[in-house]
Design an enzyme around this catalytic site. Sequence first.
Site, PDB file in Angstrom:
ATOM      1  N   TYR A  82       0.815  -1.216   0.000  1.00 19.79           N
ATOM      2  CA  TYR A  82       0.000   0.000   0.000  1.00 19.79           C
ATOM      3  C   TYR A  82       0.848   1.266   0.000  1.00 19.79           C
ATOM      4  CZ  TYR A  82      -4.765  -1.748   0.799  1.00 19.79           C
ATOM      5  OH  TYR A  82      -5.993  -2.314   0.660  1.00 19.79           O
TER       6      TYR A  82
ATOM      7  N   LYS B 284       2.606 -15.156   3.055  1.00 22.70           N
ATOM      8  CA  LYS B 284       2.849 -15.915   1.828  1.00 22.70           C
ATOM      9  C   LYS B 284       4.353 -16.194   1.778  1.00 22.70           C
ATOM     10  CE  LYS B 284       1.519 -17.746  -2.098  1.00 22.70           C
ATOM     11  NZ  LYS B 284       0.683 -18.973  -2.181  1.00 22.70           N
TER      12      LYS B 284
ATOM     13  N   ASP C  81      -3.419 -18.113   0.904  1.00 20.02           N
ATOM     14  CA  ASP C  81      -4.380 -18.846   0.067  1.00 20.02           C
ATOM     15  C   ASP C  81      -5.111 -19.899   0.899  1.00 20.02           C
ATOM     16  OD1 ASP C  81      -1.936 -20.179   0.307  1.00 20.02           O
ATOM     17  OD2 ASP C  81      -1.955 -20.998  -1.727  1.00 20.02           O
TER      18      ASP C  81
ATOM     19  N   ASP D 159      -6.850  -6.656   4.050  1.00 15.83           N
ATOM     20  CA  ASP D 159      -7.925  -5.988   3.309  1.00 15.83           C
ATOM     21  C   ASP D 159      -8.838  -7.040   2.689  1.00 15.83           C
ATOM     22  OD1 ASP D 159      -9.292  -3.841   1.948  1.00 15.83           O
ATOM     23  OD2 ASP D 159      -8.227  -4.436   0.131  1.00 15.83           O
TER      24      ASP D 159
ATOM     25  N   ASP E 186     -12.888  -8.499   4.084  1.00 11.19           N
ATOM     26  CA  ASP E 186     -14.115  -8.479   3.270  1.00 11.19           C
ATOM     27  C   ASP E 186     -14.706  -9.888   3.198  1.00 11.19           C
ATOM     28  OD1 ASP E 186     -13.771  -5.739   2.615  1.00 11.19           O
ATOM     29  OD2 ASP E 186     -14.545  -6.081   0.598  1.00 11.19           O
TER      30      ASP E 186
END
Length: 347
Positions: free
Chosen positions: A136, A186, A218, A242, A246
Amino acid sequence: MKIAVLAGDGIGPEVTREAVRVLEALGLPGLTLAYADVGGVAYKNHGHPLPAQTLEIARNSDGILFGAVGDPTCDNLERRLRPEQAILGLRKELGLFANLRPAKVFAGMEDFSALRPEVAGAIDLLIVRELNGDVYFGEKGIRTLPDGRRQGWDMMAYAEDEVRRIAHVAFKAAQGRKGKLCSVDKANVLETSQVWRDVVCEVAAHYPDVELSHMYVDNAAMQLVRSPGQFDVVVTGNLFGDILSDQASMCVGSIGLLASASLSEGTLGLYEPIHGSAPDIAGKGVANPMATVLSAAMLLRHSLGLEEPAARIEAAVAKALADGVRGADLGGSHGTVQIGDAILERL
Ligand code: IPM
Ligand code: MG
């Protein structure tokens, strides 16, 4: 007790208005509200999504109640003038590095989840998302390669101190809950994640009472729908947090129910629903204000130290849901103001 109210764009003003009504109904002595423009509306009124005066009002407050930013009519502006830069700027300028996104299924609401009710009913987790670093805030750009192709690039990086401070927040949160922490990264592919994982392991030595596990992002996305009940606290970086938050909202049943807190090293915090500006339903009076009302409760708890009124608000929202108050997001017909009224009645 100064609260900065930054309602922003889209449904932001509608849902924030209801949260303010709830705060005012509590009759807290010494509470003052300061309003300021933010996001697309600030760009239109002042030429910048985060005007200097808005930043000052936020900085001088004890807590910030934030609606949403995002306006499709601003999508073609240069990036630094887009509404989203306002929330990113506030997070960075005010050192709001720790984003707490709780996801819990309210009693009786299991059927609204995208998951089977018995799977959904077990959800009671907290996502701790790092908010000041990662891809970001890395260098970024669009360049032309020697062969003439355009290439977009964004630098992903985490320094160890950035990981360390969010890890401490997450371990402490786990101590106050079920004592389980899952760090999501990751590390099988990214060096950023390798440093993340190494530092989280170092910090773990200070918290022998917390059970730490690691998961690739994942797999975490998959486990979140397979058996979300296995999670207590999840700590992760800005980008993965983020996305997973959601996803968690739909596991709960509606993104209209999820509040969040963005905390600094001091008591200043910013509180916002995770749903965003929802331009498609803006101005129609149908947005569910519950996530914003619950964000106001988090503000009272985390920035003002007022646990009792915070719990009162949360109980009033839970009671309204238990009594069948349903916004369009939950297949119901209660409008924004009606839901606000229902919460006020139960306060
Ligand atoms: C969120 C939002 C923001 C983010 C956007 C509006 C910049 O999606 O708070 O989750 O990506 O952090
Ligand atoms: Mg988001």
